[in-house]
Scaffold this motif. Structure first.
Motif, PDB file in Angstrom:
ATOM      1  N   ASP A  41     -24.219  36.847  -6.934  1.00  0.00           N
ATOM      2  CA  ASP A  41     -23.111  35.986  -6.519  1.00  0.00           C
ATOM      3  C   ASP A  41     -22.906  35.989  -5.006  1.00  0.00           C
ATOM      4  O   ASP A  41     -21.825  35.662  -4.511  1.00  0.00           O
ATOM      5  CB  ASP A  41     -21.820  36.366  -7.244  1.00  0.00           C
ATOM      6  CG  ASP A  41     -21.366  37.792  -6.937  1.00  0.00           C
ATOM      7  OD1 ASP A  41     -22.018  38.472  -6.112  1.00  0.00           O
ATOM      8  OD2 ASP A  41     -20.358  38.211  -7.528  1.00  0.00           O
ATOM      9  N   SER A  42     -23.959  36.360  -4.257  1.00  0.00           N
ATOM     10  CA  SER A  42     -23.937  36.261  -2.800  1.00  0.00           C
ATOM     11  C   SER A  42     -25.337  35.908  -2.325  1.00  0.00           C
ATOM     12  O   SER A  42     -26.330  36.258  -2.980  1.00  0.00           O
ATOM     13  CB  SER A  42     -23.495  37.581  -2.156  1.00  0.00           C
ATOM     14  OG  SER A  42     -24.496  38.576  -2.324  1.00  0.00           O
ATOM     15  N   VAL A  43     -25.419  35.214  -1.181  1.00  0.00           N
ATOM     16  CA  VAL A  43     -26.753  34.896  -0.674  1.00  0.00           C
ATOM     17  C   VAL A  43     -27.466  36.163  -0.220  1.00  0.00           C
ATOM     18  O   VAL A  43     -28.699  36.248  -0.293  1.00  0.00           O
ATOM     19  CB  VAL A  43     -26.710  33.845   0.466  1.00  0.00           C
ATOM     20  CG1 VAL A  43     -26.251  32.502  -0.048  1.00  0.00           C
ATOM     21  CG2 VAL A  43     -25.867  34.306   1.623  1.00  0.00           C
ATOM     22  N   GLU A  72     -30.932  33.536   4.924  1.00  0.00           N
ATOM     23  CA  GLU A  72     -30.590  34.945   4.752  1.00  0.00           C
ATOM     24  C   GLU A  72     -31.842  35.811   4.733  1.00  0.00           C
ATOM     25  O   GLU A  72     -31.835  36.935   5.267  1.00  0.00           O
ATOM     26  CB  GLU A  72     -29.784  35.135   3.462  1.00  0.00           C
ATOM     27  CG  GLU A  72     -29.330  36.563   3.213  1.00  0.00           C
ATOM     28  CD  GLU A  72     -28.398  37.119   4.278  1.00  0.00           C
ATOM     29  OE1 GLU A  72     -28.364  38.358   4.430  1.00  0.00           O
ATOM     30  OE2 GLU A  72     -27.721  36.328   4.968  1.00  0.00           O
ATOM     31  N   ILE A  73     -32.926  35.330   4.138  1.00  0.00           N
ATOM     32  CA  ILE A  73     -34.192  36.054   4.182  1.00  0.00           C
ATOM     33  C   ILE A  73     -34.644  36.235   5.630  1.00  0.00           C
ATOM     34  O   ILE A  73     -35.137  37.311   6.010  1.00  0.00           O
ATOM     35  CB  ILE A  73     -35.255  35.322   3.342  1.00  0.00           C
ATOM     36  CG1 ILE A  73     -34.959  35.512   1.846  1.00  0.00           C
ATOM     37  CG2 ILE A  73     -36.668  35.805   3.673  1.00  0.00           C
ATOM     38  CD1 ILE A  73     -35.840  34.696   0.928  1.00  0.00           C
ATOM     39  N   LEU A  74     -34.453  35.211   6.449  1.00  0.00           N
ATOM     40  CA  LEU A  74     -34.806  35.323   7.864  1.00  0.00           C
ATOM     41  C   LEU A  74     -33.927  36.352   8.579  1.00  0.00           C
ATOM     42  O   LEU A  74     -34.373  36.978   9.547  1.00  0.00           O
ATOM     43  CB  LEU A  74     -34.675  33.963   8.547  1.00  0.00           C
ATOM     44  CG  LEU A  74     -35.746  32.932   8.180  1.00  0.00           C
ATOM     45  CD1 LEU A  74     -35.402  31.577   8.792  1.00  0.00           C
ATOM     46  CD2 LEU A  74     -37.126  33.379   8.647  1.00  0.00           C
ATOM     47  N   ARG A 156     -20.239  30.732  -6.145  1.00  0.00           N
ATOM     48  CA  ARG A 156     -19.559  31.772  -5.354  1.00  0.00           C
ATOM     49  C   ARG A 156     -20.405  32.165  -4.153  1.00  0.00           C
ATOM     50  O   ARG A 156     -19.885  32.389  -3.047  1.00  0.00           O
ATOM     51  CB  ARG A 156     -19.266  32.987  -6.237  1.00  0.00           C
ATOM     52  CG  ARG A 156     -18.179  32.735  -7.277  1.00  0.00           C
ATOM     53  CD  ARG A 156     -18.055  33.876  -8.260  1.00  0.00           C
ATOM     54  NE  ARG A 156     -17.114  33.569  -9.332  1.00  0.00           N
ATOM     55  CZ  ARG A 156     -17.288  33.901 -10.604  1.00  0.00           C
ATOM     56  NH1 ARG A 156     -18.383  34.575 -10.974  1.00  0.00           N
ATOM     57  NH2 ARG A 156     -16.394  33.570 -11.514  1.00  0.00           N
ATOM     58  N   ALA A 157     -21.705  32.244  -4.357  1.00  0.00           N
ATOM     59  CA  ALA A 157     -22.606  32.589  -3.258  1.00  0.00           C
ATOM     60  C   ALA A 157     -22.594  31.500  -2.189  1.00  0.00           C
ATOM     61  O   ALA A 157     -22.557  31.795  -0.980  1.00  0.00           O
ATOM     62  CB  ALA A 157     -24.023  32.793  -3.791  1.00  0.00           C
ATOM     63  N   ILE A 158     -22.623  30.244  -2.612  1.00  0.00           N
ATOM     64  CA  ILE A 158     -22.625  29.124  -1.664  1.00  0.00           C
ATOM     65  C   ILE A 158     -21.326  29.096  -0.867  1.00  0.00           C
ATOM     66  O   ILE A 158     -21.331  28.935   0.361  1.00  0.00           O
ATOM     67  CB  ILE A 158     -22.834  27.797  -2.413  1.00  0.00           C
ATOM     68  CG1 ILE A 158     -24.248  27.726  -2.977  1.00  0.00           C
ATOM     69  CG2 ILE A 158     -22.565  26.612  -1.491  1.00  0.00           C
ATOM     70  CD1 ILE A 158     -24.487  26.560  -3.922  1.00  0.00           C
ATOM     71  N   ILE A 159     -20.202  29.255  -1.556  1.00  0.00           N
ATOM     72  CA  ILE A 159     -18.901  29.231  -0.882  1.00  0.00           C
ATOM     73  C   ILE A 159     -18.792  30.365   0.132  1.00  0.00           C
ATOM     74  O   ILE A 159     -18.229  30.193   1.219  1.00  0.00           O
ATOM     75  CB  ILE A 159     -17.764  29.306  -1.923  1.00  0.00           C
ATOM     76  CG1 ILE A 159     -17.692  27.984  -2.712  1.00  0.00           C
ATOM     77  CG2 ILE A 159     -16.417  29.607  -1.268  1.00  0.00           C
ATOM     78  CD1 ILE A 159     -16.788  28.029  -3.925  1.00  0.00           C
ATOM     79  N   GLY A 160     -19.357  31.508  -0.182  1.00  0.00           N
ATOM     80  CA  GLY A 160     -19.228  32.681   0.683  1.00  0.00           C
ATOM     81  C   GLY A 160     -20.343  32.849   1.695  1.00  0.00           C
ATOM     82  O   GLY A 160     -20.382  33.850   2.413  1.00  0.00           O
TER      83      GLY A 160
END
Length: 232
Positions: A41-43, A72-74, A156-160
């Motif tokens: 639920d988070s990137v 985020e991987i970067l 939730r991940a997108i929003i946060g």
């Protein structure tokens, strides 16, 4: 040369079907890996899970929500990304109206009213010529397979997610940016902004295409990715 590791990241409510046809077309030059973006639920959590299962170094292609995870991987492991392809995504945070729509969808799904991708929503995702065809049907079926629980985690991940605009000028790997000419979900201006800020990035616009080029124009998507993989 042996096939090069190619890691594919899907969008919201998408699974491996999103990339199926381009992946098959690239099998002679790419060792395909699919990232799982359904369980966190988070990137940050999504990126960590993807990296744990990924080859040591890889080319990274991502669409929409997958692009947020690619950024985020970067952040977490830039040395592992040899090439970057970002399709129909944005580096910016959602504007207030878009954020309000996401929150409303999240609230509805939490209360048990999860509809997936409805026929009413399809014109936001695919070109009008494909709404009533096989592509539209497969987009709706794909969303149902991913399901409510994964949708809640993904939204939730997108929003946060963090703002990725500050990251763009530091990207130095060969970068392909693609967008559907008629994308209503992530407007082409978002891709043009990234094109301005990522040094040496190549821009490709898919004509008569919406938000999902790998499903809408798979041959063109495969051809563009093949050129990107071959570029030094």
């Amino acid at each position: 040369m042996p096939p090069y590791p190619l890691l594919l990241l899907p969008g919201l409510l998408c699974d491996a079907r999103l990339w199926r046809d381009p992946a098959e077309a690239l099998a002679d030059v790419a060792d395909i890996h699919h990232g799982d973006l359904t369980r966190d639920d988070s990137v940050a959590g999504m990126a960590a899970r993807v990296l744990a299962a990924a080859p040591p170094v890889f080319a990274l292609a991502a669409l929409s929500m997958g692009g947020y995870v690619a950024f985020e991987i970067l952040r977490q492991a830039p040395q592992r990304v040899a090439k970057l392809a970002l399709l129909d995504t944005s580096a910016r945070l959602d504007p207030p109206k878009r954020l309000a729509v996401r929150r409303a969808g999240l609230t509805m799904a939490e209360s048990g009213r999860f509809a997936g991708v409805t026929r009413k929503l399809l014109p936001q995702l695919v070109h009008e010529s494909r709404v009533d065809g096989t592509v539209g049907e497969e987009v709706m079926a794909m969303a149902q397979r991913v399901g409510r629980d994964a949708f809640l985690r993904q939204q939730r991940a997108i929003i946060g997610r963090p703002d990725s605009l500050p990251l763009l000028s530091a990207i130095t790997v060969p970068t392909l940016l693609g967008v559907g000419e008629d994308d209503r979900m992530t407007l082409p201006e978002e891709t043009r902004l990234m094109h301005e800020r990522i040094p040496g990035a190549h821009l490709h616009v898919f004509a008569r295409c919406g938000h999902l080029p790998p499903m809408e124009v798979p041959r063109e998507t495969a051809a563009v990715l093949r050129d990107w993989l071959a570029a030094v």
